[in-house]
Design a protein around this motif. Sequence first.
Motif, PDB file in Angstrom:
ATOM      1  N   GLU A   5       0.830  -1.211   0.000  1.00  0.00           N
ATOM      2  CA  GLU A   5       0.000   0.000   0.000  1.00  0.00           C
ATOM      3  C   GLU A   5       0.867   1.265   0.000  1.00  0.00           C
ATOM      4  OE1 GLU A   5      -3.938  -1.659   2.364  1.00  0.00           O
ATOM      5  OE2 GLU A   5      -2.171  -1.049   3.516  1.00  0.00           O
ATOM      6  N   MET A   6       1.957   1.232   0.763  1.00  0.00           N
ATOM      7  CA  MET A   6       2.849   2.391   0.800  1.00  0.00           C
ATOM      8  C   MET A   6       3.550   2.590  -0.546  1.00  0.00           C
ATOM      9  SD  MET A   6       4.430   2.309   4.656  1.00  0.00           S
ATOM     10  CE  MET A   6       4.779   0.569   4.726  1.00  0.00           C
ATOM     11  N   LYS A  31       0.962  17.297  -2.110  1.00  0.00           N
ATOM     12  CA  LYS A  31      -0.042  17.229  -3.163  1.00  0.00           C
ATOM     13  C   LYS A  31      -0.709  15.860  -3.173  1.00  0.00           C
ATOM     14  CE  LYS A  31      -0.705  18.292  -8.035  1.00  0.00           C
ATOM     15  NZ  LYS A  31      -0.119  18.770  -9.276  1.00  0.00           N
ATOM     16  N   ALA A  32       0.075  14.813  -3.024  1.00  0.00           N
ATOM     17  CA  ALA A  32      -0.466  13.452  -2.994  1.00  0.00           C
ATOM     18  C   ALA A  32      -1.316  13.233  -1.741  1.00  0.00           C
ATOM     19  CB  ALA A  32       0.665  12.434  -3.048  1.00  0.00           C
ATOM     20  N   LEU A  33      -0.877  13.765  -0.628  1.00  0.00           N
ATOM     21  CA  LEU A  33      -1.626  13.654   0.631  1.00  0.00           C
ATOM     22  C   LEU A  33      -3.034  14.209   0.459  1.00  0.00           C
ATOM     23  CD1 LEU A  33      -1.204  12.927   3.704  1.00  0.00           C
ATOM     24  CD2 LEU A  33      -0.647  15.332   4.017  1.00  0.00           C
ATOM     25  N   GLU A  37      -6.457  11.966  -0.193  1.00  0.00           N
ATOM     26  CA  GLU A  37      -7.230  12.136   1.041  1.00  0.00           C
ATOM     27  C   GLU A  37      -6.700  11.255   2.177  1.00  0.00           C
ATOM     28  OE1 GLU A  37     -11.312  11.470  -0.106  1.00  0.00           O
ATOM     29  OE2 GLU A  37     -11.389  13.341  -1.236  1.00  0.00           O
ATOM     30  N   LEU A  38      -5.390  11.348   2.391  1.00  0.00           N
ATOM     31  CA  LEU A  38      -4.739  10.584   3.446  1.00  0.00           C
ATOM     32  C   LEU A  38      -4.609  11.443   4.698  1.00  0.00           C
ATOM     33  CD1 LEU A  38      -1.804   9.094   1.347  1.00  0.00           C
ATOM     34  CD2 LEU A  38      -3.883   7.902   2.062  1.00  0.00           C
ATOM     35  N   LYS A  39      -4.600  10.811   5.860  1.00  0.00           N
ATOM     36  CA  LYS A  39      -4.395  11.543   7.114  1.00  0.00           C
ATOM     37  C   LYS A  39      -2.925  11.905   7.284  1.00  0.00           C
ATOM     38  CE  LYS A  39      -8.355   9.532   9.359  1.00  0.00           C
ATOM     39  NZ  LYS A  39      -8.860   8.635  10.392  1.00  0.00           N
ATOM     40  N   SER A  40      -2.059  10.999   6.855  1.00  0.00           N
ATOM     41  CA  SER A  40      -0.619  11.261   6.898  1.00  0.00           C
ATOM     42  C   SER A  40       0.044  10.514   5.750  1.00  0.00           C
ATOM     43  CB  SER A  40      -0.020  10.824   8.233  1.00  0.00           C
ATOM     44  OG  SER A  40      -0.139   9.424   8.383  1.00  0.00           O
ATOM     45  N   PHE A  41       1.189  11.004   5.354  1.00  0.00           N
ATOM     46  CA  PHE A  41       1.931  10.389   4.251  1.00  0.00           C
ATOM     47  C   PHE A  41       2.925   9.409   4.865  1.00  0.00           C
ATOM     48  CE2 PHE A  41       4.611  10.194   0.479  1.00  0.00           C
ATOM     49  CZ  PHE A  41       3.652  10.224  -0.524  1.00  0.00           C
ATOM     50  N   SER A  45       6.708   5.623   1.865  1.00  0.00           N
ATOM     51  CA  SER A  45       6.294   6.270   0.614  1.00  0.00           C
ATOM     52  C   SER A  45       7.130   7.529   0.374  1.00  0.00           C
ATOM     53  CB  SER A  45       4.810   6.649   0.666  1.00  0.00           C
ATOM     54  OG  SER A  45       4.008   5.510   0.834  1.00  0.00           O
ATOM     55  N   ALA A  46       7.336   8.306   1.423  1.00  0.00           N
ATOM     56  CA  ALA A  46       8.141   9.530   1.306  1.00  0.00           C
ATOM     57  C   ALA A  46       9.582   9.201   0.932  1.00  0.00           C
ATOM     58  CB  ALA A  46       8.093  10.314   2.614  1.00  0.00           C
TER      59      ALA A  46
END
Length: 92
Positions: A5-6, A31-33, A37-41, A45-46
């Motif tokens: 998922e990450m 921008k992806a966050l 519609e994620l609570k945190s990145f 993934s980062a």
Amino acid sequence: MTQHEMRRIAMQAIYLANQGNLTDAEEVCQKALKALELKSFPDYSAEIVNGVLANKKELDGQLSKYLKKGWRLNRINEIDLAILEVALYEMQ
């Protein structure tokens, strides 16, 4: 959250970066966050986004070597390119 998922989130972020020719990893993650519609990145993934953007020229140069004669990276669908960039970065 699973590693799969990450990785998917990172690929989607790279897709957004490729669409807008963005090079700042923090901007891409934000921008992806928002777009996803994620609570945190996720940290993993980062890490992938940072790595791909920091090494984009080298990754794209390596990918270019395997293109069919007469093709350039700009002919590849942006989502396919994002998948290839993430995959190559992780393999290295």
